[in-house]
Structure formats: structure tokens, C-alpha cells
Design an enzyme around this catalytic site. Sequence first.
Site, PDB file in Angstrom:
ATOM      1  N   GLN A  50       0.815  -1.219   0.000  1.00  0.00           N
ATOM      2  CA  GLN A  50       0.000   0.000   0.000  1.00  0.00           C
ATOM      3  C   GLN A  50       0.849   1.270   0.000  1.00  0.00           C
ATOM      4  OE1 GLN A  50      -2.649  -1.555   3.333  1.00  0.00           O
ATOM      5  NE2 GLN A  50      -4.057  -0.301   2.109  1.00  0.00           N
ATOM      6  N   GLU A 139      -4.835  -7.568   6.009  1.00  0.00           N
ATOM      7  CA  GLU A 139      -3.479  -7.123   5.667  1.00  0.00           C
ATOM      8  C   GLU A 139      -2.675  -8.246   5.018  1.00  0.00           C
ATOM      9  OE1 GLU A 139      -3.005  -3.999   5.618  1.00  0.00           O
ATOM     10  OE2 GLU A 139      -4.840  -3.608   6.750  1.00  0.00           O
TER      11      GLU A 139
END
Length: 185
Positions: A50, A139
Site C-alpha cells: 500500500q 493485511e
Amino acid sequence: MIYPIVLYGDPVLRKKGENLEKDEIDVKQLAEDMFETMYQANGVGLAAPQIGKSIRMFVVDGDPMEEPETEQFKRVFINPEILEEEGDEWGFDEGCLSIPGVREEVFRTERIRIRYFDENWEEHEETLEGVAARIVQHEYDHIEGVLFTDHLAPLKKRLLKSKLTNISKGKVDAEYRVRVPQAKR
């Protein structure tokens, strides 16, 4: 250092992250920068892809969720491996810093067992449940090249198509710095 968050559509979000070797990079500094970036964007988790890094590392801090299992749940996960997923799948409204303004119900298992290294290269193995397990699964998906929207039914995906296209073009209202995917040449 606060990194810009990579938006939906960037190829780095679809790559499986590479394992890190000890002393390859300064993981303590990177973890500190990732926490700072995550807090500035009001997130509870942030994976290295990210911020444009295709490596197997993510950080979480579940305190803002105000759930019993996320109190004092602040961790750095390096080279994690989910060893086991068990229990019933349950739905929860998920969002993602790389897909601002989109929230959808995602079903995940209620309990996981995971092995990982922390920022001091100490190995851990632990079982997580409920919201803590969900944050980690979300995640973990990032370092596998998977987004929460991949878990949605085909109809939901079609309904989100125009929103996702706009996000990939930078047509998004985010209260944090973002990196728009490179235009196709």
C-alpha cells in the site's frame, strides 16, 4: 516519514510480496514510517504494498476498533505465514485505505494461527480471534496480492466497477496523500 497510499489499480497491489532477509532493510524505521502513515490516514492496518513496496510486511494497531480482542493489539508482521484458519465465517463491513470511500461486507473465518517475525526479528506464533484475526487476514491478503473486493460476489463487484475505475484514475476524496496508478501508455 509519511508515505502516500497507493490507490486501487496500481499493479503493486496485485503482486505477491517478497520475503525479507534480516538486515536487508531497516525494518524498524520502515515500521515506524508505516505506523505514522497509517495513523495519519486513520487506518488500523497498513501493508507494504500500500506504500508501493512489494514485500511481506504489514503493521496493525487495533486500538481504534474498541473491541476487547483489539485492545493493545499493535504489531509488526514480517514474513508472516497463516498456518491455520478455523471457525465459522462471519461478515463484517470492511474498508481499505487503497480503496477510499468503499465499504462492503466481507466474510472471513473467526480464528487464525499465524507465524511471523517482529521488527526485532524475533519469531512469534499466535492465535488471533474475532476482529484481531480479521484485521490480520485483510493485511495478509495485501501481501498476497489480494484486495477485499476480491471476496465480494460478482454482482457486488459489477455494482462497484465505476467507483473502482474512478479511484484508479485519482477521482477520489481522501483525507490523506495518495499515489494514483500510472496511466497506461
